[in-house]
Design an enzyme around this catalytic site. Structure first.
Site, short mmCIF file in Angstrom:
data_model
loop_
_atom_site.label_atom_id
_atom_site.label_comp_id
_atom_site.label_asym_id
_atom_site.label_seq_id
_atom_site.Cartn_x
_atom_site.Cartn_y
_atom_site.Cartn_z
N LYS A 1 57.84 -9.28 -6.99
CA LYS A 1 58.11 -9.81 -8.32
C LYS A 1 59.23 -9.08 -9.05
O LYS A 1 59.72 -9.56 -10.06
CB LYS A 1 56.83 -9.84 -9.15
N1 PMP Z 1 51.63 -11.70 -4.11
C1 PMP Z 1 51.44 -10.96 -5.20
C2 PMP Z 1 50.70 -9.67 -5.05
C3 PMP Z 1 51.91 -11.39 -6.45
O1 PMP Z 1 51.70 -10.64 -7.55
C4 PMP Z 1 52.59 -12.63 -6.53
C5 PMP Z 1 53.09 -13.15 -7.85
N2 PMP Z 1 52.16 -13.37 -8.85
C6 PMP Z 1 52.76 -13.39 -5.37
C7 PMP Z 1 52.29 -12.88 -4.17
C8 PMP Z 1 53.37 -14.77 -5.40
O2 PMP Z 1 54.75 -14.81 -5.63
P1 PMP Z 1 55.41 -16.05 -6.35
O3 PMP Z 1 55.10 -15.94 -7.82
O4 PMP Z 1 56.87 -15.90 -6.07
O5 PMP Z 1 54.86 -17.32 -5.79
#
Ligand code: PMP
Length: 338
Positions: free
Chosen positions: A50
């Site tokens: 992120k």
């Molecule tokens: N894994 C973790 C640990 C996250 O914090 C997030 C984002 N909230 C994601 C995966 C997913 O990423 P994205 O928001 O780009 O879909």
């Protein structure tokens, strides 16, 4: 040719995000006869994938004149934690304040971390998206009422654009274009949408597979067009029970398939990676690796499947590595902690 010994000097936090290693996962590769590769996003300066979205959103706010480096400014965001960490650190580096709204159910380690780095942390009860008390709506209202910048990671397309500009091209370069499929779970969908767009622009037949935990309706959204959620998961930051966020929805046409991965299968990968490969990741990364194995089995031996190692295990020690917490939920316990 040998890999270069170093990359060049990075300019502070903002310059240090990205350019992460792509790690060959030995056991997953051996089990499938494929190359299974994990993008080591836990190595970003804020410790997660992120950081890229946070930076992309703040760069966009600067480009729009909403924030000016070195001049007072405040950024507000609702987050499962990781986007908040990225935003708080990136804001610190520019002299801005950050107000971070997080559901109180998220792992204690992430909340402690946010406090530690000086974010103005606002804990709220976990509420469904349809409730005005949901963390996303609370963060929007704080921004509106105080005149601060709302990062809005779910619907602000600067999120996916950051992955299209960096994560996707990095994966293409690191594999030398030898990539047959990419899979990952979605919170905002920024990672999946941005990487999908970058890869499909370079090779139209790269297979894009959404991975989804229990309790999320995105799997059904891909398969049938309707968001339908059932069950639950201890993973954090992934899955949506109510809607496909704007960042994900814009890429619907690029998604070829979806797989559902439940907690025991995701945890098996978290524990295996830690014990046998020395790679220490959180629940969403374990789920992603489990999904990559499924995609590889579908494709058959000889293919290359890439996924994302979103963040590190230390962020979830009190849950994923807590035998009492796991036993209460009937989940597997790491053998070395029994
Ligand atoms: N894994 C973790 C640990 C996250 O914090 C997030 C984002 N909230 C994601 C995966 C997913 O990423 P994205 O928001 O780009 O879909």
């Amino acid at each position: 040719m040998d890999a270069p010994l170093t990359t060049s000097i990075s300019d502070g936090f903002w310059g240090a995000v990205g350019r992460t290693p792509l790690i060959r996962l030995r056991r997953a590769s051996a089990a499938t006869g494929c190359e299974i590769l994990g993008k080591a996003e836990f190595m970003n300066p804020g410790g997660s994938v992120k950081d890229r979205a946070a930076l992309g959103i703040l760069q966009d706010a600067v480009a729009r004149g909403l924030l000016v480096p070195g001049r007072p400014g405040t950024v507000v965001e609702g987050t499962a934690g990781n986007t908040g960490i990225g935003i708080a650190l990136a804001a610190n580096a520019m002299g801005w304040r950050s107000v971070i709204v997080v559901p109180e159910t998220q792992a204690r380690e992430k909340l402690d971390y946010l406090r530690m780095i000086g974010a103005d942390l606002r804990l709220v009860q976990a509420k469904p998206f349809s409730d005005p008390g949901n963390y996303v709506h609370v963060s929007r209202r704080i921004a509106e009422e105080t005149g601060a910048v709302w990062a809005n990671q779910f619907d602000n397309l600067a999120n996916a654009a950051a992955h299209e500009a960096t994560t996707g091209p990095e994966i293409w370069d690191q594999t030398g274009g030898r990539i047959d499929a990419f899979t990952c779970a979605c919170g905002t969908g920024g990672t999946l949408a941005g990487v999908a767009r970058a890869l499909k622009a370079r090779r139209r037949d790269v297979r894009i597979v959404l991975a989804d935990p229990g309790g999320s309706g995105l799997h059904d959204w891909v398969k049938t067009g309707t968001v339908k959620a059932e069950g639950g998961s201890i993973t954090e930051g992934i899955g949506q029970a109510a809607r496909a966020p704007g960042n994900l929805a814009q890429a619907r046409d690029l998604i070829d398939d979806a797989v559902r991965v439940l907690d025991p299968e995701a945890l098996e990968q978290v524990f295996d990676l830690q014990l046998h490969e020395g790679i220490s990741v959180g629940g969403s990364a374990g789920l992603n690796v489990a999904a990559a194995i499924r995609v590889a089995r579908d494709l058959g031996p000889g293919h290359t499947v890439v996924t994302v190692l979103c963040d590190g295990a230390a962020r979830y020690q009190s849950k994923l590595f807590n035998p009492a917490f796991l036993r209460e939920r009937g989940l597997p316990v790491p053998s070395w902690l029994e």
